[in-house]
Scaffold this active site. Structure first.
Site, mmCIF file in Angstrom:
data_model
loop_
_atom_site.group_PDB
_atom_site.id
_atom_site.type_symbol
_atom_site.label_atom_id
_atom_site.label_comp_id
_atom_site.label_asym_id
_atom_site.label_seq_id
_atom_site.Cartn_x
_atom_site.Cartn_y
_atom_site.Cartn_z
ATOM 1 N N GLY A 67 -5.994 -3.816 -7.978
ATOM 2 C CA GLY A 67 -7.085 -2.917 -7.734
ATOM 3 C C GLY A 67 -6.719 -1.671 -6.956
ATOM 4 O O GLY A 67 -7.301 -0.525 -7.324
ATOM 5 N N ARG A 71 -14.278 -6.994 -11.020
ATOM 6 C CA ARG A 71 -14.235 -6.311 -9.505
ATOM 7 C C ARG A 71 -15.085 -4.939 -9.742
ATOM 8 O O ARG A 71 -14.999 -4.285 -10.787
ATOM 9 C CB ARG A 71 -12.932 -5.997 -8.990
ATOM 10 C CG ARG A 71 -12.136 -7.361 -8.817
ATOM 11 C CD ARG A 71 -10.745 -6.996 -8.054
ATOM 12 N NE ARG A 71 -10.813 -6.592 -6.850
ATOM 13 C CZ ARG A 71 -9.765 -6.110 -5.944
ATOM 14 N NH1 ARG A 71 -8.405 -6.398 -6.586
ATOM 15 N NH2 ARG A 71 -9.976 -5.803 -4.709
ATOM 16 N N ARG A 130 1.615 3.932 -3.059
ATOM 17 C CA ARG A 130 1.066 5.628 -2.766
ATOM 18 C C ARG A 130 2.532 6.468 -2.976
ATOM 19 O O ARG A 130 2.498 7.503 -3.349
ATOM 20 C CB ARG A 130 0.684 5.779 -1.413
ATOM 21 C CG ARG A 130 -0.808 5.284 -1.285
ATOM 22 C CD ARG A 130 -1.210 5.014 0.195
ATOM 23 N NE ARG A 130 -2.752 4.695 0.210
ATOM 24 C CZ ARG A 130 -3.285 3.595 0.114
ATOM 25 N NH1 ARG A 130 -2.468 2.402 -0.546
ATOM 26 N NH2 ARG A 130 -4.531 3.339 0.083
ATOM 27 N N ASP A 155 -6.884 -8.184 4.598
ATOM 28 C CA ASP A 155 -5.994 -8.953 3.535
ATOM 29 C C ASP A 155 -5.396 -10.347 4.384
ATOM 30 O O ASP A 155 -4.844 -11.184 3.489
ATOM 31 C CB ASP A 155 -4.731 -8.407 3.120
ATOM 32 C CG ASP A 155 -5.291 -7.157 2.240
ATOM 33 O OD1 ASP A 155 -6.419 -7.350 1.584
ATOM 34 O OD2 ASP A 155 -4.889 -6.026 2.036
ATOM 35 N N SER A 190 0.838 -1.173 -0.125
ATOM 36 C CA SER A 190 0.060 0.143 0.138
ATOM 37 C C SER A 190 0.866 1.126 0.036
ATOM 38 O O SER A 190 0.494 2.421 -0.835
ATOM 39 C CB SER A 190 -0.796 0.177 1.215
ATOM 40 O OG SER A 190 -1.841 -1.045 1.397
HETATM 41 C C1 S3P Z 1 -5.360 -1.280 -0.108
HETATM 42 C C2 S3P Z 1 -6.915 -1.412 0.495
HETATM 43 C C3 S3P Z 1 -7.563 -2.699 1.009
HETATM 44 C C4 S3P Z 1 -6.678 -3.837 0.661
HETATM 45 C C5 S3P Z 1 -5.768 -3.564 -0.452
HETATM 46 C C6 S3P Z 1 -4.987 -2.723 -0.416
HETATM 47 C C7 S3P Z 1 -5.018 -0.075 -0.184
HETATM 48 O O1 S3P Z 1 -8.474 -2.739 -0.207
HETATM 49 O O2 S3P Z 1 -7.574 -4.979 0.650
HETATM 50 O O3 S3P Z 1 -5.172 -4.939 -0.642
HETATM 51 O O4 S3P Z 1 -3.757 0.071 -0.450
HETATM 52 O O5 S3P Z 1 -5.483 0.939 -0.151
HETATM 53 P P1 S3P Z 1 -9.921 -1.846 -0.018
HETATM 54 O O6 S3P Z 1 -9.741 -0.564 0.481
HETATM 55 O O7 S3P Z 1 -10.995 -1.932 -1.102
HETATM 56 O O8 S3P Z 1 -10.627 -2.679 1.469
#
Ligand code: S3P
Length: 415
Positions: free
Chosen positions: A82, A110, A18, A302, A14
């Site tokens: 995602g 998704r 970012r 996760d 994450s």
């Molecule tokens: C993430 C947020 C989570 C997590 C994903 C990474 C992120 O998803 O499951 O692996 O980096 O913001 P959600 O925000 O959809 O819960």
């Protein structure tokens, strides 16, 4: 055989996504070390490069030159990620970029309405395939909204806040339960005008670029969770997890592990660049069942597949509820966990929003359907450490989405 020794992890996924994105919005060069080695973060890098941002490697570091975004000439391929599509869509919408986003089969199935709804309320013009990829966004003037999100999702929160950096006025986002807060923490540290009031974050249009920065990304606690779990269930194990991120919104799994009775000591804890980091020791001890409720879910979302593996080895009834978000992750993780654990002989009941596991039960070897999901592959590899008979994954290579070194590191620590 036990799991023994020390391990240091590549950077948190994450924070890695970012840091690349925020460096692109910064004035001048930013230097990032210990970036995640996973394919997902490579997708973010490639999409930023295709949008005009210059990024190069310098030894083990990645150097990003912040600058102006341009319209990519090809669709941005977010592959399995995602976080890449949801965060970049908000960011690029705010920067007035025309772009099309595509992804692999999993990402294309998704839900994206969760970001398209707030962003279109802000004025973003777009086309999509029934709330899914491919999505095309068109340069639009964005303006502030006050958005109350129905889901606790850091991806949705970040998409809205990043769009807010390019929207007139003050954009605010309220979530039902606090989700991971890296976007807020990092943007605050980099000079954005952002304020947090309980579950509401407000951000103003960016009037000058963010500050450039140097960052060594802390080790990924979601990756470390697989090794902590292995060490908690394999007899004669003791592992040291070095320099792991201990942000309070990310340590739900470690709290659960401790509550279940695993041996766990935090040997050191310190602060770096606004984040808490620690060195942990985990060792095997008898485990007890645990209850996970909706409020707990964002802090370990996760880690629920690996928690299910632990629950099969714990005494009593483990219940996980309020985790319907798992159905829209890289695969339907509730189904994937239940189907595979049933095949291994576990006592597991599938619920709409979670599962119930009664333990302890011996696990037997099985052929595992990973659904090309990295966390399913890693969780069931750990299950294989205590199974009677081999666990054979259909697609072991999908672990490289977040941790290409997973199998080599696990082999190194088996003793
Ligand atoms: C993430 C947020 C989570 C997590 C994903 C990474 C992120 O998803 O499951 O692996 O980096 O913001 P959600 O925000 O959809 O819960």
């Amino acid at each position: 055989m036990g799991i023994k020794g020390e391990i240091t992890f590549p950077g948190d996924k994450s924070i890695s996504h970012r840091s690349l994105m925020f460096a692109a919005l910064a004035d001048g060069e930013s230097r990032i070390s210990n970036l995640s080695t996973g394919a997902d973060v490579q997708s973010t890098r490639a999409c930023l490069e295709a949008s005009g941002i210059i990024i190069h490697n310098d030894g083990d570091d990645v150097v990003v030159t912040g600058g102006k975004f341009s319209d990519p000439t090809q669709p941005l391929d977010c592959r399995n990620s995602g976080t890449t599509v949801r965060l970049l869509l908000g960011l690029l919408a705010g920067q007035g970029v025309n772009a099309t986003f595509v992804g692999d089969d999993s990402l294309s199935s998704r839900p994206m309405n969760r970001i398209l709804n707030p962003l279109s309320q802000m004025g973003m013009k777009s086309e999509c395939n029934n709330g899914k990829l491919p999505i095309t966004i068109y340069k639009s003037e964005l303006s502030e909204i006050k958005y109350k999100s129905p889901v606790a999702s850091a991806q949705v929160k970040s998409a809205v806040l990043l769009a807010g950096l390019g929207a007139s006025g003050n954009t605010s986002f309220t979530e039902p339960i606090l989700s991971r807060d890296h976007t807020e923490k990092m943007l605050l540290g980099l000079g954005a005008n952002l304020s947090i009031n309980g579950l509401t974050t407000t951000i103003s249009q960016l009037s000058s670029p963010l500050f450039s920065f140097e960052l060594s990304v802390p080790g990924d606690p979601s990756t470390a969770a697989f090794f902590a779990a292995g060490s908690a269930i394999v007899p004669n194990s003791e592992i040291i997890l070095n320099r792991v991120l201990r942000n309070p919104t990310r340590i739900g799994f470690y709290g659960a592990l401790q509550k279940m009775g695993a041996g766990m000591d935090c040997l050191e804890q310190w602060e770096e660049a606004g984040e808490t980091i620690g060195k942990l020791k985990v060792f095997q001890q008898p485990l007890n069942a645990i209850t996970i409720t909706k409020d707990d879910v964002p802090g370990l979302v996760d880690e629920l597949p690996i928690l299910a593996i632990l629950a099969t080895q714990a005494k009593g009834k483990t219940e996980v509820r309020g985790a319907e978000e798992l159905r829209v992750k890289e695969c339907d993780r509730i189904h994937a966990v239940c189907k595979n654990l049933k095949n291994m002989g576990a006592d597991i009941e599938e619920l709409d929003d979670g599962f119930i596991i009664k333990g302890p039960t011996p696990l037997k070897g099985a052929r595992i359907e990973t659904f090309h999901d990295h966390r399913i592959a890693m969780a069931f590899t750990i299950a294989g450490l205590v199974s009677d008979g081999d666990v054979v994954l259909d697609h072991p290579e999908c672990a490289s989405i977040s941790y290409p070194e997973f199998y080599d590191e696990l082999e190194r620590l088996k003793q």
